[in-house]
Design an enzyme around this catalytic site. Structure first.
Site, mmCIF file in Angstrom:
data_model
loop_
_atom_site.group_PDB
_atom_site.id
_atom_site.type_symbol
_atom_site.label_atom_id
_atom_site.label_comp_id
_atom_site.label_asym_id
_atom_site.label_seq_id
_atom_site.Cartn_x
_atom_site.Cartn_y
_atom_site.Cartn_z
ATOM 1 N N ARG A 1 133.119 36.763 14.308
ATOM 2 C CA ARG A 1 132.433 36.917 15.600
ATOM 3 C C ARG A 1 130.932 37.124 15.404
ATOM 4 N NH1 ARG A 1 136.166 41.527 18.134
ATOM 5 N NH2 ARG A 1 136.586 41.815 15.927
ATOM 6 N N CYS B 1 130.836 42.371 12.822
ATOM 7 C CA CYS B 1 132.090 42.518 13.550
ATOM 8 C C CYS B 1 133.111 43.060 12.559
ATOM 9 C CB CYS B 1 132.520 41.198 14.180
ATOM 10 S SG CYS B 1 132.843 39.887 12.985
#
Length: 101
Positions: free
Chosen positions: A70, A65
């Site tokens: 994430r 990410c």
């Protein structure tokens, strides 16, 4: 499986390894800049894509990410779903860019 550094990823790309790289950022982030050959599957759509990824359950998957948060969640989720070789790009896309790659 341990995570992967931007340098290791770049070296493996330079060696033309066949890598599965999944960018879990939002589509607009992916469109602004991406790692070569990364497919974009935003984190919130990952559960809907499990069937598409099923053939990769025992193969290496590299997730990334922007900064690593994430993709750490994506790694944990995929591991919970039975994927056995998921690696997070340490520092994410920002670290990949900062490494001058």
């Amino acid at each position: 499986m341990s995570d992967i550094t931007p340098t290791e990823l770049h070296q493996r790309q330079q060696a033309h390894e066949n890598l599965t790289i999944i960018d879990v950022r939002e589509t607009w982030e992916h469109e602004e800049g991406r790692i070569a050959d990364a497919q974009n599957i935003p984190l919130n759509t990952l559960p809907d894509k499990l069937d598409d990824l099923a053939e990769l359950k025992d193969q290496e998957i590299i997730v990334h990410c922007k900064g690593g948060g994430r993709s750490a969640s994506a790694k944990a989720y995929l591991t919970q779903q039975g994927f056995t070789n998921v690696r997070n790009l340490v520092g994410g896309y920002q670290a990949y860019l900062a490494a001058g790659i």
